[in-house]
Design a protein around this motif. Structure first.
Motif, PDB file in Angstrom:
ATOM      1  N   LYS A 127      -0.748  -5.815  -4.582  1.00  0.00           N
ATOM      2  CA  LYS A 127      -0.424  -4.502  -5.130  1.00  0.00           C
ATOM      3  C   LYS A 127      -0.251  -4.615  -6.638  1.00  0.00           C
ATOM      4  CE  LYS A 127       3.109  -4.387  -2.426  1.00  0.00           C
ATOM      5  NZ  LYS A 127       4.373  -4.002  -1.750  1.00  0.00           N
ATOM      6  N   TRP A 132      -4.410   0.708   1.147  1.00  0.00           N
ATOM      7  CA  TRP A 132      -4.034  -0.002  -0.081  1.00  0.00           C
ATOM      8  C   TRP A 132      -4.371   0.845  -1.298  1.00  0.00           C
ATOM      9  CZ3 TRP A 132      -7.052  -1.589  -4.221  1.00  0.00           C
ATOM     10  CH2 TRP A 132      -6.465  -2.469  -5.132  1.00  0.00           C
ATOM     11  N   MET A 167      -2.359   4.217  -1.394  1.00  0.00           N
ATOM     12  CA  MET A 167      -0.964   3.993  -1.792  1.00  0.00           C
ATOM     13  C   MET A 167      -0.815   4.035  -3.307  1.00  0.00           C
ATOM     14  SD  MET A 167       1.155   0.466  -1.146  1.00  0.00           S
ATOM     15  CE  MET A 167      -0.094  -0.463  -2.063  1.00  0.00           C
ATOM     16  N   THR A 200       3.995   7.253   0.840  1.00  0.00           N
ATOM     17  CA  THR A 200       3.730   5.992   0.137  1.00  0.00           C
ATOM     18  C   THR A 200       4.437   4.830   0.815  1.00  0.00           C
ATOM     19  OG1 THR A 200       3.584   7.248  -1.926  1.00  0.00           O
ATOM     20  CG2 THR A 200       3.784   4.869  -2.108  1.00  0.00           C
ATOM     21  N   HIS A 201       5.663   5.067   1.246  1.00  0.00           N
ATOM     22  CA  HIS A 201       6.451   4.014   1.903  1.00  0.00           C
ATOM     23  C   HIS A 201       5.781   3.557   3.200  1.00  0.00           C
ATOM     24  CE1 HIS A 201       9.966   1.697   3.097  1.00  0.00           C
ATOM     25  NE2 HIS A 201       9.965   2.326   4.268  1.00  0.00           N
ATOM     26  N   GLU A 208       2.723   1.564   2.384  1.00  0.00           N
ATOM     27  CA  GLU A 208       3.111   0.261   1.840  1.00  0.00           C
ATOM     28  C   GLU A 208       3.574  -0.674   2.948  1.00  0.00           C
ATOM     29  OE1 GLU A 208       5.375  -1.295  -2.186  1.00  0.00           O
ATOM     30  OE2 GLU A 208       5.796   0.703  -1.391  1.00  0.00           O
ATOM     31  N   GLN A 230       0.946  -2.581   4.706  1.00  0.00           N
ATOM     32  CA  GLN A 230       0.321  -3.683   3.972  1.00  0.00           C
ATOM     33  C   GLN A 230       1.050  -5.003   4.180  1.00  0.00           C
ATOM     34  OE1 GLN A 230      -2.588  -3.360   2.092  1.00  0.00           O
ATOM     35  NE2 GLN A 230      -2.600  -1.329   3.050  1.00  0.00           N
TER      36      GLN A 230
END
Length: 326
Positions: A43, A244, A247, A274-275, A278, A281
């Motif tokens: 990230k 990915w 995000m 977004t959380h 994430e 990932q």
């Protein structure tokens, strides 16, 4: 290793033994390179990237849209300059032997296309009849070039042109010579596409369990829609690549659309999306993608990722509703 391929060794062991030893060395090199090239990119901080390119200390000094454009540029750069470069169009080993990271690349490329299209058709235009931005009009078609083309022209060369056009747009934003309209209706247009992408990925990942069935209205029969075993990992990595990239795009949106999101108390919902992406990932422990069934011994990685994406999809629907209410 020096003593293995000497003339003395060739004489004592025989030519076949030397060829076999050389083949083993080549295979080990291929395996090591393949492992290195198959690592998913890390990230990045969209605000830090934007501030560095804009040569400012505080990202709030940047014009609206600069962070969004910088996120798209960084995603494109990552696709082209990660270890091994773009692998999805490779025709020689070891790249042609890999399938997981090329699927990841295709997912990230799809997210990049969606965000660039939204920027060109909606976010950078004041009205439906407004003139489109010339740099964005050049950038978008380049990203839709065939991702499996390896020569004359190659995918890399076309995507590089798209990145350069985005960089030109970003530079014009800094000079106040380009537009970026952080309005609720513009954001809804992008979220509508995101919602459909996430819904499709969640459905395809869930089908790995083999329990998804549909009834044909015409033939009145049950049709099994299970994802074939050989492509389960491809769907998994495509979803990882898309989420990915999405995000990072959403983090840029959170910053550049901060006024409209704050006014509509929608920031928390966007942060939830977004959380969830994430969390999807997270590092997996197995060297292969496990997809156990039911409550068996092995985990089902596809269902786990599908769960995160489904929650992100539900939050995306809520966010669109909040923006629609005005």
């Amino acid at each position: 290793m020096k003593g293995v391929f000497t003339p003395k060794t060739t004489t004592e062991k025989g030519l076949i033994w030397v060829i076999g030893a050389l083949a083993v060395v080549v295979v080990l090199i291929f395996v090591a390179v393949s492992w290195y090239w198959s690592k998913e990119p890390s990230k990045f901080d969209v605000l830090e990237i934007a501030a560095r390119h804009g040569n400012v200390k505080n990202p709030k000094e940047l014009p609206l849209g600069y962070t969004y454009a910088s996120a798209l540029v960084q995603i494109g750069d990552t696709l082209l300059r990660k270890p091994g470069g773009l692998l999805v169009n490779d025709v020689f080993p070891p790249g042609v032997l890999l399938d997981n990271i090329p699927s990841w690349e295709y997912g990230a490329l799809t997210a990049l296309r969606d965000a660039t299209t939204a920027l060109r058709n909606h976010i950078a235009r004041a009205q439906t009849q407004s003139r489109e931005d010339p740099d964005l009009a050049r950038a978008e078609p380049f990203f839709y070039f065939d991702h499996k083309s390896w020569q004359l022209p190659s995918s890399e060369s076309e995507y590089e042109k798209g990145i350069e056009a985005l960089e030109s747009y970003r530079l014009r934003l800094m000079k106040r010579d380009a537009n970026f309209y952080s309005r609720a209706d513009n954001l809804r247009q992008y979220l509508e596409v995101l919602e459909k992408r996430l819904g499709s990925l969640s459905n395809r990942l869930s089908a790995s369990a083999g329990d998804t069935r549909q009834v044909s209205a015409d033939e009145r029969r049950t049709v099994v829609t299970r994802t074939p075993w050989l492509i389960i990992d491809d769907v998994f990595f495509e979803a990882r690549g898309y989420t990915w990239a999405a995000m990072h795009i959403l983090k840029a949106i959170e910053f550049d659309f901060r006024d409209i999101l704050g006014n509509k108390t929608a920031s928390v919902t966007l942060q939830q999306i977004t959380h969830e992406l994430e969390d999807g990932q997270a590092t997996y422990l197995s060297p292969v993608i496990l997809n156990g069934g039911g409550f068996g011994l092995f985990a089902n990685y596809s269902l786990t990722l599908a769960n995160y994406i489904a929650r992100a999809n539900a939050a995306t629907i809520d966010l669109r509703s909040l923006l629609q209410q005005g």
